[in-house]
Motif scaffolding. Structure first.
Motif, mmCIF file in Angstrom:
data_model
loop_
_atom_site.group_PDB
_atom_site.id
_atom_site.type_symbol
_atom_site.label_atom_id
_atom_site.label_comp_id
_atom_site.label_asym_id
_atom_site.label_seq_id
_atom_site.Cartn_x
_atom_site.Cartn_y
_atom_site.Cartn_z
ATOM 1 N N ILE A 48 -5.302 -22.200 30.253
ATOM 2 C CA ILE A 48 -5.954 -21.398 29.205
ATOM 3 C C ILE A 48 -6.704 -22.355 28.279
ATOM 4 O O ILE A 48 -6.422 -23.560 28.263
ATOM 5 C CB ILE A 48 -4.948 -20.563 28.382
ATOM 6 N N GLY A 49 -7.633 -21.814 27.513
ATOM 7 C CA GLY A 49 -8.427 -22.662 26.635
ATOM 8 C C GLY A 49 -7.947 -22.679 25.199
ATOM 9 O O GLY A 49 -8.388 -23.514 24.402
ATOM 10 N N SER A 50 -7.035 -21.758 24.866
ATOM 11 C CA SER A 50 -6.545 -21.708 23.492
ATOM 12 C C SER A 50 -5.261 -20.895 23.470
ATOM 13 O O SER A 50 -5.152 -19.894 24.172
ATOM 14 C CB SER A 50 -7.590 -21.051 22.575
ATOM 15 N N GLY A 51 -4.308 -21.335 22.670
ATOM 16 C CA GLY A 51 -3.054 -20.597 22.567
ATOM 17 C C GLY A 51 -1.876 -21.535 22.528
ATOM 18 O O GLY A 51 -1.926 -22.566 21.844
ATOM 19 N N ALA A 52 -0.819 -21.156 23.256
ATOM 20 C CA ALA A 52 0.392 -21.978 23.233
ATOM 21 C C ALA A 52 1.134 -21.816 24.550
ATOM 22 O O ALA A 52 0.989 -20.815 25.245
ATOM 23 C CB ALA A 52 1.292 -21.572 22.069
ATOM 24 N N VAL A 53 1.929 -22.826 24.859
ATOM 25 C CA VAL A 53 2.833 -22.732 25.996
ATOM 26 C C VAL A 53 4.032 -21.891 25.565
ATOM 27 O O VAL A 53 4.668 -22.180 24.549
ATOM 28 C CB VAL A 53 3.318 -24.133 26.422
ATOM 29 N N TYR A 108 -7.469 -26.776 24.360
ATOM 30 C CA TYR A 108 -8.592 -26.758 25.291
ATOM 31 C C TYR A 108 -8.075 -26.648 26.724
ATOM 32 O O TYR A 108 -6.973 -27.088 27.044
ATOM 33 C CB TYR A 108 -9.486 -27.999 25.135
ATOM 34 N N PHE A 109 -8.875 -26.020 27.555
ATOM 35 C CA PHE A 109 -8.530 -25.871 28.971
ATOM 36 C C PHE A 109 -8.346 -27.262 29.581
ATOM 37 O O PHE A 109 -9.093 -28.189 29.293
ATOM 38 C CB PHE A 109 -9.640 -25.122 29.708
ATOM 39 N N GLY A 110 -7.337 -27.381 30.430
ATOM 40 C CA GLY A 110 -7.111 -28.672 31.085
ATOM 41 C C GLY A 110 -6.294 -29.645 30.257
ATOM 42 O O GLY A 110 -5.958 -30.729 30.737
ATOM 43 N N GLN A 111 -5.983 -29.275 29.033
ATOM 44 C CA GLN A 111 -5.155 -30.141 28.183
ATOM 45 C C GLN A 111 -3.826 -30.403 28.890
ATOM 46 O O GLN A 111 -3.196 -29.473 29.395
ATOM 47 C CB GLN A 111 -4.917 -29.419 26.848
ATOM 48 N N PRO A 112 -3.373 -31.658 28.953
ATOM 49 C CA PRO A 112 -2.111 -31.921 29.652
ATOM 50 C C PRO A 112 -0.955 -31.118 29.047
ATOM 51 O O PRO A 112 -0.729 -31.146 27.838
ATOM 52 C CB PRO A 112 -1.899 -33.424 29.432
ATOM 53 N N MET A 281 -11.561 -35.396 35.189
ATOM 54 C CA MET A 281 -12.500 -36.148 34.346
ATOM 55 C C MET A 281 -13.244 -35.208 33.381
ATOM 56 O O MET A 281 -13.720 -35.622 32.336
ATOM 57 C CB MET A 281 -13.519 -36.904 35.203
ATOM 58 N N PHE A 282 -13.348 -33.930 33.757
ATOM 59 C CA PHE A 282 -14.012 -32.956 32.886
ATOM 60 C C PHE A 282 -13.092 -32.491 31.754
ATOM 61 O O PHE A 282 -13.529 -31.779 30.845
ATOM 62 C CB PHE A 282 -14.490 -31.746 33.707
ATOM 63 N N TYR A 283 -11.823 -32.859 31.830
ATOM 64 C CA TYR A 283 -10.864 -32.446 30.798
ATOM 65 C C TYR A 283 -10.093 -33.641 30.248
ATOM 66 O O TYR A 283 -9.072 -33.468 29.595
ATOM 67 C CB TYR A 283 -9.859 -31.441 31.381
ATOM 68 N N GLY A 284 -10.587 -34.837 30.545
ATOM 69 C CA GLY A 284 -9.755 -35.987 30.212
ATOM 70 C C GLY A 284 -10.410 -37.123 29.478
ATOM 71 O O GLY A 284 -9.719 -38.003 28.956
ATOM 72 N N THR A 285 -11.738 -37.170 29.410
ATOM 73 C CA THR A 285 -12.384 -38.349 28.832
ATOM 74 C C THR A 285 -13.551 -37.980 27.920
ATOM 75 O O THR A 285 -14.507 -38.735 27.792
ATOM 76 C CB THR A 285 -12.878 -39.311 29.942
ATOM 77 N N GLY A 286 -13.444 -36.829 27.256
ATOM 78 C CA GLY A 286 -14.514 -36.453 26.327
ATOM 79 C C GLY A 286 -15.739 -35.925 27.049
ATOM 80 O O GLY A 286 -15.732 -35.726 28.270
ATOM 81 N N LEU A 287 -16.787 -35.686 26.292
ATOM 82 C CA LEU A 287 -18.005 -35.103 26.851
ATOM 83 C C LEU A 287 -19.148 -35.305 25.872
ATOM 84 O O LEU A 287 -18.930 -35.736 24.741
ATOM 85 C CB LEU A 287 -17.804 -33.597 27.107
ATOM 86 N N GLY A 348 -14.975 -25.717 18.565
ATOM 87 C CA GLY A 348 -14.777 -25.023 19.828
ATOM 88 C C GLY A 348 -13.530 -25.528 20.518
ATOM 89 O O GLY A 348 -12.928 -26.518 20.099
ATOM 90 N N ASN A 349 -13.139 -24.860 21.599
ATOM 91 C CA ASN A 349 -11.960 -25.274 22.352
ATOM 92 C C ASN A 349 -12.367 -26.250 23.450
ATOM 93 O O ASN A 349 -12.380 -25.929 24.640
ATOM 94 C CB ASN A 349 -11.243 -24.043 22.919
ATOM 95 N N THR A 350 -12.746 -27.440 23.000
ATOM 96 C CA THR A 350 -13.069 -28.531 23.927
ATOM 97 C C THR A 350 -12.348 -29.773 23.444
ATOM 98 O O THR A 350 -11.794 -29.798 22.350
ATOM 99 C CB THR A 350 -14.586 -28.842 23.942
ATOM 100 N N MET A 351 -12.368 -30.796 24.292
ATOM 101 C CA MET A 351 -11.921 -32.106 23.826
ATOM 102 C C MET A 351 -12.859 -32.548 22.712
ATOM 103 O O MET A 351 -13.946 -31.988 22.525
ATOM 104 C CB MET A 351 -12.011 -33.146 24.939
ATOM 105 N N THR A 352 -12.476 -33.609 22.021
ATOM 106 C CA THR A 352 -13.408 -34.211 21.084
ATOM 107 C C THR A 352 -14.529 -34.863 21.890
ATOM 108 O O THR A 352 -14.258 -35.627 22.814
ATOM 109 C CB THR A 352 -12.693 -35.263 20.220
ATOM 110 N N PRO A 353 -15.782 -34.537 21.572
ATOM 111 C CA PRO A 353 -16.888 -35.189 22.282
ATOM 112 C C PRO A 353 -16.858 -36.698 22.036
ATOM 113 O O PRO A 353 -16.145 -37.179 21.147
ATOM 114 C CB PRO A 353 -18.131 -34.556 21.660
#
Ligand code: MOS
Length: 754
Positions: A48-53, A108-112, A281-287, A348-353
């Motif tokens: 999911i892109g936002s919320g909680a486990v 963010y989606f893909g967050q570990p 890599m799309f969820y792990g090293t910024g953008l 937004g719900n992304t990694m930090t650019p």
């Protein structure tokens, strides 16, 4: 080119020292380093892109053979989140202030959300598929458009280092009195880095000390970052990066996996290797963040720019205020007296650019350079002439002269090599069968950043006359190790074949992270300083040595060359380094040289300039765009290695093509994922897309920035390349498209055939 060498080494086009190891597979990248007893860790990303486990059930993963599964419930807490670059560009560099798996929050989606460890990579991957997570989901915001009404004005951007609003003069007054105005908004899709080597970290503990192998652009930054997160001394962290398969900014900051590997290895009491997949890599090293830039450019009747308003709106993460610095070069390359730059953000719900090649300027100069062409057409001035006329003779921001310039020379040279003629700028005038042909030009520019701390290198001359140079930096494809050998050989007068370079290890003297095109400048400065100091030691030794032919002579009359000390006025009065050391029963002479960078506020503007030209062909019916050729000329100060410099710029110009026509990370608004997170669907140019590229260098002397006058080149080759292509498409078709990447669908929204 390695066989015969004469003259200075700096400037020549030596092959990479590590080229053979790389192409034969002898080079071991982080993921390939053999580590006895290693366990393999695989990250499980949030769906999911936002919320909680709400809950995570790891039983199926364990039953499938996992050695351990870490979640927010059993992963240790980090000791502290380090500040980003606390001393200028030195020190720790966490990619974002949020560290995952410390609580249940999903940003963010893909967050570990879990890390699965097993004896083999395959077993870990399989077990990772079997982690059952349940979520409390909130809607994720991933598109700029969806957050437009929530935009806000931060105080600073870029790790708190840059004020979000800046100005000089009075832009409103300039706009009110302008003869001509262009007001245009350009939109840029998000982009993700795709270096050949996916990021990877491996960690081996020995007591309370850990050795970390990491794919990084800064071994010492990695060391400081891990130490802070784990709450241990940097002295207890050694970081090794012998080979790095491309960085481009993805490996400039230390993202969560870099700390997860040593953290988990400590918990398990066993070496751990953690490799990101291409998708991760799309969820792990910024953008590079999605953004839009509004340019209001005004000029007088002669086409002199009198004012520029440059406003950027972009998506940042929920926890950091990052915007790539898009406004700097656009506001500084031209002598614009009235300027206002402003960054606004949407969370937004992304990694930090983060940094991505030409961080900021590659987008900022698309907006600026395309607006300039729109203005050129409106006032009917040739775009090359308009740029020349407006080039800043002095840095408009400080009023100081440039430390070195070279812009006009680059523009003239590239225009000549391209065959630019001012004759006809009307659109749709040139055809080749079904193809409309267009030409475009743009300015390249990139600031010369200086590290905030002294930079050091170790030089050691052995009794056999060979030289070893060591520095705690790393080569992520730039060829810096090769240039170090060239610089060292020249400074000490040691032949090419007798110089050895060791890098990629924090046990060597530390160098700041290689970001913002600082690498070649600061590393060459440190190596040069060390070797000059070593030469002074050798001269002192000879002068004091009663048996030396140079005994008693003034030190300034002696130089190094060809592996010898010799009298400048009579080179036949000479003695080999090896003889001097042997006679004095010395196994070696060594020193650590420290280069103290000039103050940040020195009275010079600092910018590397260049010029880009492109020819495109656009299918009049299908909207297909082909870049037929690109021509670039660049003034990066001193060129350390002609072949490597060309290689850097070649990559940058092709990336500009990719930026202009291909690269876009497309968010899925249902869950915040990147819908095209693979090299199948994230478009990149292949050889068939790559045009003929013509590259020249204009070497400008720069006595200010560092001892060799190296201004940096990594970013420069990309800046302006996309703008030249977009401008060429506009020339070919008459269509003004302000959407980057510019794709077939944008050209086909209305028929192009009249
Ligand atoms: Mo460069 S984008 O700062 O690696």
């Amino acid at each position: 080119m390695t066989a015969t060498v004469s003259g200075p080494l700096v400037g020549q086009g030596f092959d990479r020292l590590d080229g053979r190891a790389k192409v034969t597979g002898a080079a071991h990248y982080t993921a390939e380093i053999p580590l006895p007893g290693v366990a393999h860790a695989v990250i499980v990303g949030a769906r999911i892109g936002s919320g909680a486990v709400r809950s995570i059930d790891t039983r199926r993963a364990m039953a499938a053979g996992a050695v351990a599964v870490f979640t927010h419930e059993n992963l240790p807490r980090v000791a502290a989140v380090p500040p980003v670059f606390p001393s200028g560009f030195g020190g720790p560099a966490p990619g974002q202030t949020f560290f995952p798996m410390q609580d249940t929050a999903i940003h963010y989606f893909g967050q570990p959300i879990a890390v699965v460890v097993a004896d083999t990579f395959e077993a870990a991957q399989q077990a990772a598929e079997l982690v059952d997570a349940h979520y409390d989901e909130r809607p994720a915001l991933v598109r700029l458009d969806d957050g437009r009404d929530r935009q806000y004005q931060p105080d600073t951007v870029f790790c708190g280092l840059v004020p979000a609003v800046q100005s000089r003069g009075d832009v409103a007054a300039a706009a009110a009195g302008a003869a001509h105005t262009v007001d245009a908004t350009y939109h840029f899709a998000a982009n993700h880095h795709n270096p050949i080597e996916c990021s990877a970290t491996a960690a081996v503990w020995d007591g309370d000390t850990v050795t970390v192998y990491d794919a990084t652009q800064g071994v010492s930054a990695t060391q400081a970052t891990i130490a802070a997160y784990l709450g241990i001394s940097p002295s207890n962290v050694r970081v090794i990066a012998h080979y790095v398969g491309g960085g481009f900014g993805a490996k400039a900051m230390m993202w969560p996996h870099v700390t997860l590997a040593p953290m988990i290895a400590r918990e398990l009491g066993r070496p751990v290797k953690l490799v990101l997949t291409r998708e991760q890599m799309f969820y792990g090293t910024g953008l590079r963040e999605e953004q839009e830039q509004r340019i209001t450019l005004v000029c007088d009747n002669e086409g002199m720019f009198t004012g520029l308003r440059h406003h950027k709106l972009s998506v940042t993460s929920p926890f950091d205020e990052w915007a790539e610095l898009s406004l700097g070069v656009a506001g500084q390359a031209y002598g614009i007296p009235n300027w206002e730059g402003r960054y606004r953000l949407v969370r937004g719900n992304t990694m930090t650019p983060t940094f991505m090649r030409g961080p900021g300027e590659t987008s900022g100069m698309v907006a600026m350079e395309c607006a300039i062409d729109e203005l050129a057409d409106a006032i009917e001035i040739d775009p090359v002439e308009l740029r020349l006329r407006n080039h800043a003779a002095l840095d408009p921001e400080s009023g100081h002269p440039w430390s070195s310039d070279g812009y006009a020379e680059c523009l003239h040279l590239a225009a000549e090599r391209f065959g630019w003629s001012a004759s006809d700028r009307r659109a749709r005038m040139r055809r080749d069968g079904d193809w409309l042909i267009g030409w475009g030009v743009a300015t390249a520019g990139y600031p010369v950043f200086l590290p905030g701390q002294p930079q050091r290198a170790h030089a050691r001359l052995l009794a056999d006359g060979s030289l070893i140079v060591q520095a705690g930096t790393q080569d992520f494809g730039t060829g810096v190790a090769t240039t170090m050998a060239q610089v060292a050989g020249d400074a000490l007068g040691v032949p090419w074949a007798r110089v050895r370079v060791d890098i990629g290890d924090t046990d060597y003297p530390n160098i700041a992270a290689a970001v913002g095109s600082m690498g070649a400048g600061m590393i060459s400065a440190a190596v040069h300083t060390a070797c000059i100091e070593l030469l002074a030691q050798l001269i002192a030794l000879a002068v004091a040595d009663a048996e030396s032919v140079l005994h008693g002579l003034p030190a300034h009359a002696i130089e190094g060359g060809g592996g010898m000390l010799r009298l400048k006025s009579d080179p036949s009065v000479a003695e080999a380094y090896s003889d001097l050391l042997s006679r004095n029963h010395l196994t070696d002479v060594e020193t650590i040289g420290t280069w103290h960078p000039p103050a940040q506020d020195l009275p010079y503007g600092r910018m590397s300039f260049g010029a880009q030209f492109a020819e495109v062909a656009v299918d009049a019916d299908l909207g297909l765009v082909r870049v037929r050729r690109m021509v670039g000329a660049f003034a990066p100060g001193r060129v350390l290695n002609a072949k490597l410099a060309r290689s850097q710029v070649l990559g940058g110009m092709n990336w500009g093509l990719s930026q202009a026509l291909m690269e876009a990370s497309l968010p899925d608004t249902r869950d915040g994922r990147w819908a095209n997170s693979s090299l199948l669907e994230y478009l990149l140019p292949v050889n068939a897309d790559a045009p003929e590229v013509d590259i020249s260098f204009v070497e400008v002397a720069d006595p200010v920035v560092n001892p060799l006058g190296v201004k940096g080149l990594g970013e420069l080759g990309m800046v302006g390349a996309a703008a030249a292509i977009v401008n060429a498409v506009r020339h070919a078709t008459g269509r003004t498209i302000r959407e980057i990447p510019l794709r077939i669908e944008h050209l086909l929204t209305e028929p192009m055939t009249p």
